[in-house]
Design an enzyme around this catalytic site. Structure first.
Site, short mmCIF file in Angstrom:
data_model
loop_
_atom_site.label_atom_id
_atom_site.label_comp_id
_atom_site.label_asym_id
_atom_site.label_seq_id
_atom_site.Cartn_x
_atom_site.Cartn_y
_atom_site.Cartn_z
N GLY A 165 0.85 -1.19 0.00
CA GLY A 165 0.00 0.00 0.00
C GLY A 165 0.89 1.23 0.00
O GLY A 165 2.01 1.20 0.51
N GLN B 206 3.32 9.92 0.66
CA GLN B 206 4.55 9.16 0.90
C GLN B 206 5.57 9.34 -0.22
O GLN B 206 6.73 8.97 -0.07
CB GLN B 206 4.24 7.66 1.07
CG GLN B 206 3.53 7.35 2.37
CD GLN B 206 3.37 5.87 2.55
OE1 GLN B 206 2.42 5.27 2.05
NE2 GLN B 206 4.32 5.24 3.25
N CYS C 67 5.38 0.04 7.55
CA CYS C 67 5.12 1.20 6.71
C CYS C 67 6.40 1.57 5.96
O CYS C 67 7.47 1.61 6.55
CB CYS C 67 4.68 2.36 7.60
SG CYS C 67 4.37 3.88 6.70
N LEU C 68 6.26 1.84 4.67
CA LEU C 68 7.45 2.16 3.86
C LEU C 68 8.10 3.47 4.31
O LEU C 68 9.28 3.69 4.06
CB LEU C 68 7.09 2.22 2.37
CG LEU C 68 6.65 0.89 1.74
CD1 LEU C 68 6.30 1.10 0.27
CD2 LEU C 68 7.72 -0.18 1.88
N HIS D 228 -4.85 2.03 7.02
CA HIS D 228 -3.50 2.56 7.26
C HIS D 228 -3.20 3.69 6.26
O HIS D 228 -2.68 4.75 6.64
CB HIS D 228 -2.50 1.40 7.11
CG HIS D 228 -1.06 1.77 7.20
ND1 HIS D 228 -0.22 1.29 8.19
CD2 HIS D 228 -0.28 2.54 6.40
CE1 HIS D 228 1.01 1.79 8.00
NE2 HIS D 228 1.00 2.54 6.91
N GLU D 229 -3.56 3.47 4.99
CA GLU D 229 -3.24 4.48 3.96
C GLU D 229 -4.14 5.72 4.09
O GLU D 229 -3.69 6.83 3.86
CB GLU D 229 -3.38 3.87 2.55
CG GLU D 229 -2.48 2.66 2.27
CD GLU D 229 -1.02 2.86 2.61
OE1 GLU D 229 -0.54 4.01 2.54
OE2 GLU D 229 -0.36 1.87 2.96
N HIS E 103 -2.64 7.94 6.49
CA HIS E 103 -1.57 8.76 5.89
C HIS E 103 -2.16 10.02 5.26
O HIS E 103 -1.62 11.12 5.43
CB HIS E 103 -0.83 7.98 4.80
CG HIS E 103 0.25 7.09 5.31
ND1 HIS E 103 1.22 7.50 6.19
CD2 HIS E 103 0.55 5.79 5.02
CE1 HIS E 103 2.04 6.49 6.44
NE2 HIS E 103 1.65 5.44 5.75
NI NI Z 1 2.43 3.55 5.76
#
Ligand code: NI
Length: 191
Positions: A46, A51, A97-98, A139-140, A143
């Protein structure tokens, strides 16, 4: 397509609420292509637009690699997503998370959600999501609202995570992929 560097969770763009997409033009379509390349090269499932430094309400998800059949979902793009309904029942699941390299922890969230969004053709869609798909979308969407998953940890877990997160904030813990640090420095090669 082009791979984009991923922004560290302590970069200001990650704390700012994103703007709604008002027109799905070529720049948005290109952004989506680049986001997929970026996500796949970083082994993510995701990714939210902020991001990669673009403060727009847009996210991508691909849970098709999941080993469990009912967790799988082909790639999907959600523009201006909004959670309309969520189940009372919450489940605990491990998240990573990236933007938060080499860190993961367990978070409680509603099990099933109903989300309203626009697809890349500008059509409004409604999706009911459970399991991993529900988890990634929640989660996204966080963000897009400037919320990071460690803010949702229980207080004891937050305390235990402190020193690891400090290292990430200082740029001492780095991912394998290119990253923009909180002060704007780019690390890693863009291969
Ligand atoms: Ni994340």
């Amino acid at each position: 397509m082009a791979r984009l560097p991923i922004y560290n969770c302590y970069h200001p763009v990650m704390k700012k609420k994103t703007e709604d997409v008002t027109e799905i033009d070529d720049s948005i379509k290109k952004l989506v292509e680049d986001m997929f390349e970026t996500m796949y090269k970083a082994d993510g499932i995701g990714l939210a637009a902020n991001q990669v430094g673009i403060s727009k309400s847009l996210l991508i998800v691909d849970t098709s690699i999941s080993s469990e059949e009912n967790y799988r979902h082909p790639p999907i793009v959600l523009i201006n997503p909004e959670i309309e309904e969520e189940s009372d029942e919450e489940v605990e699941m491990n998240e990573g998370c990236l933007s938060i390299p080499k860190f993961n922890d367990k978070v409680w969230r509603p099990d099933v959600i109903q989300v309203k969004y626009y697809d890349l053709n500008g059509n409004q869609q409604t999706l009911e999501a459970g399991n991993l798909l529900s988890r990634v979308i929640q989660h996204e969407i966080d963000h897009l609202d400037g919320i990071l998953f460690f803010e949702r940890l229980t207080s004891i877990r937050k305390t235990l995570a402190k020193s690891k997160l400090k290292k990430i904030e200082k740029g001492l813990t780095l991912p394998e992929y290119p990253m923009v640090l909180p002060d704007g420095t780019l690390t890693g090669s863009n291969k």
